[in-house]
Design an enzyme around this catalytic site. Structure first.
Site, mmCIF file in Angstrom:
data_model
loop_
_atom_site.group_PDB
_atom_site.id
_atom_site.type_symbol
_atom_site.label_atom_id
_atom_site.label_comp_id
_atom_site.label_asym_id
_atom_site.label_seq_id
_atom_site.Cartn_x
_atom_site.Cartn_y
_atom_site.Cartn_z
ATOM 1 N N ASP A 78 3.509 -39.397 19.803
ATOM 2 C CA ASP A 78 4.792 -38.687 19.934
ATOM 3 C C ASP A 78 5.097 -37.757 18.760
ATOM 4 O O ASP A 78 5.941 -36.891 18.867
ATOM 5 C CB ASP A 78 5.948 -39.699 20.089
ATOM 6 N N HIS A 79 4.405 -37.914 17.647
ATOM 7 C CA HIS A 79 4.740 -37.103 16.469
ATOM 8 C C HIS A 79 3.978 -35.777 16.457
ATOM 9 O O HIS A 79 4.564 -34.717 16.434
ATOM 10 C CB HIS A 79 4.418 -37.885 15.185
ATOM 11 N N ASP A 133 6.564 -47.347 11.734
ATOM 12 C CA ASP A 133 7.544 -46.276 11.724
ATOM 13 C C ASP A 133 8.870 -46.898 11.299
ATOM 14 O O ASP A 133 9.231 -47.975 11.782
ATOM 15 C CB ASP A 133 7.685 -45.647 13.120
ATOM 16 N N ARG A 393 17.906 -38.078 10.129
ATOM 17 C CA ARG A 393 17.640 -37.701 8.736
ATOM 18 C C ARG A 393 17.878 -36.211 8.528
ATOM 19 O O ARG A 393 17.418 -35.404 9.340
ATOM 20 C CB ARG A 393 16.188 -38.022 8.349
ATOM 21 N N SER A 550 10.944 -42.703 5.350
ATOM 22 C CA SER A 550 9.957 -43.126 6.330
ATOM 23 C C SER A 550 9.047 -44.246 5.831
ATOM 24 O O SER A 550 9.020 -44.572 4.647
ATOM 25 C CB SER A 550 9.106 -41.931 6.752
ATOM 26 N N ARG A 552 5.843 -43.987 5.987
ATOM 27 C CA ARG A 552 4.491 -43.434 5.848
ATOM 28 C C ARG A 552 3.786 -43.977 4.607
ATOM 29 O O ARG A 552 4.187 -43.734 3.479
ATOM 30 C CB ARG A 552 4.529 -41.901 5.872
HETATM 31 C C1 MIC Z 1 10.133 -40.064 10.129
HETATM 32 O O1 MIC Z 1 11.092 -40.088 10.891
HETATM 33 O O2 MIC Z 1 10.229 -39.716 8.933
HETATM 34 C C2 MIC Z 1 8.769 -40.489 10.664
HETATM 35 C C3 MIC Z 1 7.929 -39.276 10.711
HETATM 36 O O3 MIC Z 1 8.924 -40.993 11.968
HETATM 37 C C4 MIC Z 1 8.215 -41.566 9.736
HETATM 38 C C5 MIC Z 1 6.837 -41.962 10.043
HETATM 39 C C6 MIC Z 1 5.813 -41.013 9.529
HETATM 40 O O4 MIC Z 1 5.967 -40.485 8.436
HETATM 41 O O5 MIC Z 1 4.842 -40.796 10.246
HETATM 42 C C7 MIC Z 1 9.042 -42.850 9.703
HETATM 43 O O6 MIC Z 1 10.221 -42.817 9.974
HETATM 44 O O7 MIC Z 1 8.519 -43.904 9.311
HETATM 45 FE FE1 SF4 Z 2 10.179 -39.352 15.577
HETATM 46 FE FE2 SF4 Z 2 10.803 -40.329 13.169
HETATM 47 FE FE3 SF4 Z 2 12.282 -38.422 14.299
HETATM 48 FE FE4 SF4 Z 2 12.340 -40.816 15.315
HETATM 49 S S1 SF4 Z 2 13.031 -40.231 13.268
HETATM 50 S S2 SF4 Z 2 12.177 -38.910 16.466
HETATM 51 S S3 SF4 Z 2 10.251 -41.508 15.027
HETATM 52 S S4 SF4 Z 2 10.147 -38.233 13.626
#
Ligand code: MIC
Ligand code: SF4
Length: 653
Positions: A78-79, A133, A393, A550, A552
């Site tokens: 999905d990313h 995630d 965010r 996140s 990550r």
């Molecule tokens: C995000 O919302 O920052 C992400 C991208 O979903 C991250 C995961 C990632 O960095 O791949 C998260 O929330 O953990």
């Molecule tokens: Fe995707 Fe992270 Fe955004 Fe949720 S917050 S939609 S998991 S990138």
């Protein structure tokens, strides 16, 4: 640490318990909540998404297990769905082949966003879910203890190992009354963020209680639990009640229902009450989800872009609400409006009830069911633009445009503002009832028939974007080091390891490492390699709440690859701290936060006896050009072993 059994277990079973402790006590496999600072819990379900998943599965592979050992493992794409160049497509092929081989269900790109899909099709009250995630706590909306973690922790859980959480303190967020028209779940969680902020909540679980909970449907609860991630808590959880039963029945999963309520007189470590009726529409202003203001205070602010969707607000309830507000009208000429639904199920429902046509007629751009705009993968706003978004965010630059001003709002406020072209709260927003039956189409979930078992010997597809995982080195007795960078408070993982245009390098650590701290200081990578070539360790100096955001693990893995051996911060957030440990980077905090001022970038630092300090009480006096600075790390015995070995992957099991 001893096994959780005997007296404490009996007392937990006997006393009046919260929802949190009811679920946890059935899952604790290591530790005693009365004595230990961390607890090992059994993980029933796991989820990964593609951007963290490739690394999680490479790590799982290196553990030599023949198939997944937990009840259910799902791999979502999905990313990285934009596919400019071969990298994303390579990742997808790798993930699909791994899923087939090891017994993981594979959700193809286009099926939807992991958290929305998991809630719809797999989340089960009373179970534990671990996801690579940070928004995995969305499952709290359906009565799961759902936690975000780094990929390696998911790999361990898929191999049947426990996951360790700090023994939680539980705060009841007591909801009373009923939401007024024009407000919704997003305003509730923004209220919680206004009160508790984005730092200082490490180790807490927020449990929603009170009669007001019964007025919220599961998608609304999920919105609240989802954005609990921004508080930095371990997770958030709701009871499983009539609303949960109704949602599961509508998903054709009545059999997954299990009632879970807090006992009368259940004790909490703290209680915070919110009167839903008194709640006003709220927004998080740039550049933090904790920077909460009223929508009224922004009234009239000119808006350039409005983005609706993300795992926070992309349910049928949310998008149908937007359609009802926009019905028969058109968005303002100078506003760009994009909508990304959470899943195919949502799109199918909107197609059936006419909402899709309404949204298109209103001038909205219908986007793919994916993370997309939320992670800056596309739809970046114009220079200095004001962008209103329903996601979770609004860190500076996360949208892909550093100068953009991103405000987080509810779908109701987003829709009303799309019509006005300026920020305005929605008056008289319509009520959207939970459908009696959602359309069920699991055809984009592959390998369901071999779930849990896998297909032994099925080939793994590895394109050139799939690089091997670097390993750490055992911690040396002493370290000669350099303060490779000094950063301030609230440094997010988006600062450390940017996503957006760089996201496609997630499976290629040598390449991705070139961008560590790119938004703060693009020369960090070269400087680190130079220090490393001279035999010096690199150290990161930071302020409060280092590593927010996140899950990550690349924010630890890539620094490790650049020779970073320690972080010294005023405080470090939970998931990032765990990731640092997993990759053998010592997470130190200042004994006296004022010592932060004593350190500068480029300082030579001497950690004499660092190995012995980690083995012992975690304290060490670091020699710096301006005298000694005392730092400490509070590590469990388990964590000590990981750090001494040079990371989780260096350990035998
Ligand atoms: C995000 O919302 O920052 C992400 C991208 O979903 C991250 C995961 C990632 O960095 O791949 C998260 O929330 O953990
Ligand atoms: Fe995707 Fe992270 Fe955004 Fe949720 S917050 S939609 S998991 S990138």
């Amino acid at each position: 640490m001893q096994n959780f059994q005997g007296e404490k277990m009996n007392s937990l079973k006997a006393g009046a318990r919260s929802v949190t402790w009811k679920i946890l006590s059935e899952h604790i496999v290591d530790g005693d909540p009365a004595k230990d600072a961390e607890l090992g819990i059994r993980i029933d379900q796991t989820l990964t998404q593609d951007a963290t998943g490739t690394m999680a599965y490479l790590q799982f592979e290196s553990m030599g297990v023949d198939h997944v050992r937990n009840d259910l493992a799902v791999s979502y794409v999905d990313h990285n769905t934009v596919q400019i160049g071969f990298e994303n497509a390579d990742d997808h092929d790798f993930l699909a082949s791994i899923a087939k081989r090891y017994g993981i269900i594979y959700s193809k790109a286009g099926n939807g966003i992991c958290h929305q899909l998991h809630l719809e099709r797999f989340g089960k009250p009373g179970t534990t879910l671990l996801g690579s995630d940070s928004h995995t706590p969305t499952g709290g909306g359906i009565g799961q203890i759902a936690i975000g973690a780094g990929g390696i922790d998911i790999a361990v859980a898929m191999a049947g190992g426990p996951f360790y959480i700090p023994t939680p303190k539980v705060r009841a967020i007591k909801l009373v009354g009923t939401l007024a028209q024009g407000t919704s779940a997003k305003d509730i969680i923004l209220k919680v963020l206004e009160r508790f902020g984005t730092k200082g909540n490490v180790g807490w679980i927020f449990e929603y209680t009170g009669q007001g909970v019964t007025t919220l449907d599961v998608p609304s609860r999920a919105t609240i639990a989802n954005m609990g991630a921004e508080l930095g808590v371990t997770t958030s959880v709701f009871p499983s009640d009539r609303m949960t039963r109704q949602f599961l029945a509508a998903q054709g999963r009545a059999g997954d229902f299990k009632p879970i309520a807090a006992d009368r007189g259940a004790k909490y470590d703290d209680v915070f009450e919110i009167d839903l009726g008194a709640l006003k529409p709220m927004a998080a202003a740039p550049h933090s989800p904790g920077n909460v203001v009223s929508v009224e205070s922004l009234r009239g602010l000119k808006v350039n872009q409005i983005m609706i969707g993300s795992c926070t607000n992309s349910s049928y309830r949310d998008i149908r609400t937007v359609a009802k507000i926009l019905e028969g009208r058109h968005v303002a000429d100078d506003v760009e409006v994009g909508i990304a639904c959470g899943s195919r199920q949502v799109v199918q429902m909107l197609a059936k009830d006419g909402s899709l046509g309404i949204l298109v007629a209103a001038g909205c751009r219908m986007l793919e069911n994916a993370c997309g705009f939320c992670i800056g993968a596309h739809m970046s706003p114009a220079t200095n633009a004001v962008s209103l978004r329903t996601n979770n965010r609004n860190f500076e630059g996360r949208s892909g445009t550093k100068s953009a001003q991103v405000y987080l709002v509810s779908p109701e406020t987003a829709a009303a503002s799309a019509l006005a072209g300026t920020v305005v709260a929605s008056e008289g927003a319509p009520f959207v009832a939970l459908p009696r039956r959602f359309p069920i189409d699991d055809s984009m979930f592959l390998y369901r028939e071999t779930a849990g078992r896998g297909v032994p010997g099925a080939p793994i597809v590895r394109g050139p974007n799939i690089a091997s995982v670097p390993k750490g080195e055992a911690l040396a007795p002493s370290l000669a080091a350099v303060a490779a960078i000094k950063v301030g408070d609230k440094i997010t993982t988006d600062h450390i390891m940017p996503a957006g245009a760089r996201l496609k390098f997630r499976s290629n650590v040598p390449e991705y490492s070139k961008y560590v701290f790119e938004p703060c200081d693009p020369s960090f990578h070269d400087r680190c390699l130079e220090n490393k070539s001279k035999g010096l360790a690199n150290v990161i100096i930071a302020g409060e709440s280092y590593g927010q955001g996140s899950s990550r693990e690349h924010a630890a893995l890539c620094p490790m690859a650049l020779g970073v051996k320690a972080v010294i911060a005023k405080s470090i957030e939970r998931i990032h701290r765990a990731n640092l440990v997993n990759f053998g980077i010592v997470p130190f905090v200042f004994e006296d936060p004022a010592d932060y001022e004593k350190l500068s970038q480029g300082d030579e630092l001497s950690f004499e006896g660092i190995r012995a300090a980690v083995e012992g009480d975690g304290r060490i006096a670091v020699k710096t050009p301006r005298g000694t600075v005392c730092v400490r790390t509070a590590l469990s015995e388990r964590e000590k072993k990981i750090i001494l070995a040079g990371g989780r992957l260096q350990m035998k099991n």
